[in-house]
Design a protein around this motif. Structure first.
Motif, PDB file in Angstrom:
ATOM      1  N   TYR A 129      22.017  56.617  62.554  1.00  0.00           N
ATOM      2  CA  TYR A 129      21.360  56.474  60.947  1.00  0.00           C
ATOM      3  C   TYR A 129      20.039  57.352  61.076  1.00  0.00           C
ATOM      4  O   TYR A 129      18.895  56.842  61.711  1.00  0.00           O
ATOM      5  CB  TYR A 129      21.061  55.161  60.912  1.00  0.00           C
ATOM      6  N   GLY A 147      27.104  41.943  56.564  1.00  0.00           N
ATOM      7  CA  GLY A 147      27.894  43.209  56.321  1.00  0.00           C
ATOM      8  C   GLY A 147      28.469  43.160  55.039  1.00  0.00           C
ATOM      9  O   GLY A 147      28.717  43.707  54.171  1.00  0.00           O
ATOM     10  N   CYS A 150      26.345  42.671  52.237  1.00  0.00           N
ATOM     11  CA  CYS A 150      25.774  43.725  51.841  1.00  0.00           C
ATOM     12  C   CYS A 150      26.878  44.670  50.785  1.00  0.00           C
ATOM     13  O   CYS A 150      26.391  45.381  49.933  1.00  0.00           O
ATOM     14  CB  CYS A 150      25.414  44.714  52.927  1.00  0.00           C
ATOM     15  N   TRP A 256      32.574  49.978  50.912  1.00  0.00           N
ATOM     16  CA  TRP A 256      31.617  49.891  52.068  1.00  0.00           C
ATOM     17  C   TRP A 256      32.398  49.566  53.151  1.00  0.00           C
ATOM     18  O   TRP A 256      33.385  48.960  53.526  1.00  0.00           O
ATOM     19  CB  TRP A 256      30.846  48.399  51.772  1.00  0.00           C
ATOM     20  N   HIS A 258      31.914  48.325  57.082  1.00  0.00           N
ATOM     21  CA  HIS A 258      31.090  47.588  58.002  1.00  0.00           C
ATOM     22  C   HIS A 258      31.814  47.927  59.530  1.00  0.00           C
ATOM     23  O   HIS A 258      32.890  47.616  59.489  1.00  0.00           O
ATOM     24  CB  HIS A 258      30.713  46.060  57.747  1.00  0.00           C
ATOM     25  N   ASP A 284      28.347  52.180  56.799  1.00  0.00           N
ATOM     26  CA  ASP A 284      27.262  51.496  55.817  1.00  0.00           C
ATOM     27  C   ASP A 284      26.476  50.569  56.740  1.00  0.00           C
ATOM     28  O   ASP A 284      25.377  50.551  56.554  1.00  0.00           O
ATOM     29  CB  ASP A 284      27.880  51.099  54.874  1.00  0.00           C
ATOM     30  N   SER A 285      27.225  49.909  57.567  1.00  0.00           N
ATOM     31  CA  SER A 285      26.664  48.907  58.337  1.00  0.00           C
ATOM     32  C   SER A 285      27.296  48.747  59.623  1.00  0.00           C
ATOM     33  O   SER A 285      28.235  49.013  59.860  1.00  0.00           O
ATOM     34  CB  SER A 285      26.336  47.476  57.620  1.00  0.00           C
ATOM     35  N   THR A 305      21.590  48.703  58.728  1.00  0.00           N
ATOM     36  CA  THR A 305      22.286  49.351  57.829  1.00  0.00           C
ATOM     37  C   THR A 305      21.589  50.475  57.597  1.00  0.00           C
ATOM     38  O   THR A 305      20.441  50.668  57.513  1.00  0.00           O
ATOM     39  CB  THR A 305      22.530  48.472  56.589  1.00  0.00           C
TER      40      THR A 305
END
Ligand SMILES: Cc1ncc(COP(=O)(O)O)c(C=O)c1O
Length: 474
Positions: A129, A147, A150, A256, A258, A284-285, A305
């Motif tokens: 990241y 997660g 989010c 998303w 996770h 994303d996470s 994240t």
């Protein structure tokens, strides 16, 4: 505690700590003295007195606890996804308790805040990241929930204020995902029925084509896919879902992604095993437990994240806590990125342990555990009375005792029950589909080939005795 009792008390404590640790270095130590719940309750003084017993009795109570507890530092303790005692991390844990910082504001935890941030940024860097943020949580279960929260927040930024009707929102997990995702589905308001289990291949990895089919089916039924949870290191088999393919599907559908890397995240340290999580940077996470393979004392778990503002949105509390949070420190306070208020300083022990051995030390640990997993797999495969139940991908090894003419599930349940009563080797009883399996996990630096040989010998001995009709000896 008065000064004159302090020194003998601390000396006594240090002696007990040393003895506890040194005992685990003796080969073949008992891991537990098995006793049923009822017998233990009846034979232990658990009373809370009206008048205190005084400081002199504190060490007696500690002795009683040490005598009865499971010795999780013993190398024969191979039941859960963690074990062993990392002494530098233990020192960090003691200092964290001694200093009792709470992680909500920089003002009340100055150096601890910087340490936690340093670890979060380093873990993000390892994941790949370039930007983002994270927080330490109460574990992978909590990280999975964060997660999903989010994912919800990213789709509906006003949901933290206005609420959310989850009856039509669906999330996707592998059929072999950890049970915490069910609790997360409950907490975030979609319910268990809106958590769709995606089929796995014969090694327990989520099938990307099945994920695509399930997403399409949900859309055709007017449901709203909002989150995919991939697992890196499943609980039973240690399988790694194919992240690059899953990420491509999630991105196509604007869902998303996770990654539950609670168990497998440490593979990222090893150039040999890092590919197991190739594509993680597209997620994303991610949640990653340092209290599993990395051997940190419970609890030590990070949630990371790419989308700092989304995490901030999930954890937003406006100006309610004027007694803690102020506008001029909003950029430095970690309490704006956590669902907790008072929060333990879990990063100190990780920082201390990490600085001691460096990335190279973690990589060596991962490589060694996988080598030992291979050794155990090869030993099982070469034994006529044992059968591997899934190919090893990580340091979980799932196998069972086999013999013709017996119900193998009943036999292996009884076999494991005998192991527990004997109290030396502790392994998990798990299921792969309808089969009972014995799951041994290498996650303790004291495990070596001789410990694994001892485990295999004990399993075969108990299996043979059951087949021969020998009653349990305990
Ligand atoms: C794959 C996986 N995810 C999440 C968890 C939950 O982690 P924790 O016990 O830290 O809540 C576990 C626990 O074993 C796990 O195996």
């Amino acid at each position: 505690m008065r000064a004159e009792v302090l020194t003998p008390f601390l000396d006594g404590l240090m002696t007990r700590i040393a003895d506890y640790h040194l005992a685990s270095l003796e080969p073949g130590q008992k891991t537990v003295d098995y006793l049923s719940e009822e017998s233990r309750r009846k034979t232990t003084d658990l009373s809370l007195p009206l008048e205190g017993n005084g400081p002199e009795r504190v060490l007696d109570d500690i002795d009683e606890f040490l005598r009865q507890c499971i010795k999780t530092n013993n190398p024969q303790f191979m039941n859960p996804l963690w074990g062993g005692l990392n002494l530098s991390a233990f020192a960090g844990e003691v200092i964290a308790a001694l200093t009792n910082q709470s992680m909500y504001t920089y003002e009340l935890s100055p150096i601890a805040t910087l340490i936690e941030k340093a670890i979060i940024f380093r873990m993000m860097e390892i994941i790949g990241y370039g930007d983002g943020f994270g927080t330490f949580t109460t574990g992978g279960s909590n990280g999975n929930m964060l997660g999903m929260l989010c994912a919800r927040q990213s789709l509906y930024p006003s949901s933290s204020h206005g609420g959310f009707d989850g009856t039509k929102h669906v999330a996707f997990v592998s059929a072999e995902a950890h049970y915490s995702v069910l609790m997360s589905a409950n907490v975030i308001g979609i319910g268990h029925q809106n958590l769709i289990k995606v089929a796995c291949d014969s090694n327990g990895r989520m099938k990307p084509e099945s994920l695509r089919d399930e997403i399409q089916r949900a859309q055709q039924n007017d449901l709203i896919p909002f989150c995919v949870i991939a697992t890196s290191g499943t609980t039973v088999r240690g399988a790694f879902d194919p992240l690059s393919e899953i990420a491509a599907i999630s991105h196509d559908e604007n869902i998303w992604l996770h990654v539950d890397a609670a168990w497998g995240g440490s593979c990222l340290f090893s150039s040999k095993h890092r590919d197991l999580m190739s594509g993680v940077e597209l997620a994303d996470s991610v949640c990653w437990d340092a209290h599993k393979m990395m051997g940190l004392p419970l609890i030590c778990s990070a949630f990371l994240t790419k989308h700092k503002e989304v995490l901030g949105g999930v954890c937003a509390h406006g100006n309610a806590a004027h007694y803690l949070f102020h506008e001029d420190t909003k950029d430095v306070d970690l309490g704006r990125f956590s669902l907790q208020c008072g929060r333990r300083n879990d990063s100190l022990k990780l920082w201390i342990a990490w600085r001691e051995i460096g990335d190279a030390g973690w990589a060596e640990m991962v490589n060694r555990y996988c080598e030992l997993g291979d050794y155990l797999q090869a030993t099982v495969q070469s034994h006529p009375k044992l059968e591997m139940m899934s190919d090893r991908s990580w340091s979980n090894v799932c196998f069972r005792y086999v013999v013709e003419g017996h119900d193998l599930n009943e036999l292996n349940v009884e076999l494991r029950a005998r192991l527990i009563r004997e109290g030396i080797h502790l392994v998990s009883r798990s299921n792969i589909l309808d089969d009972v399996v014995i799951r041994a996990v290498v996650a303790n630096p004291l495990v070596d080939e001789s410990v694994l040989n001892g485990l295999v010998a004990a399993i075969v001995r108990h299996g043979d005795e059951i087949v021969a009709g020998v009653p349990a000896q305990f």
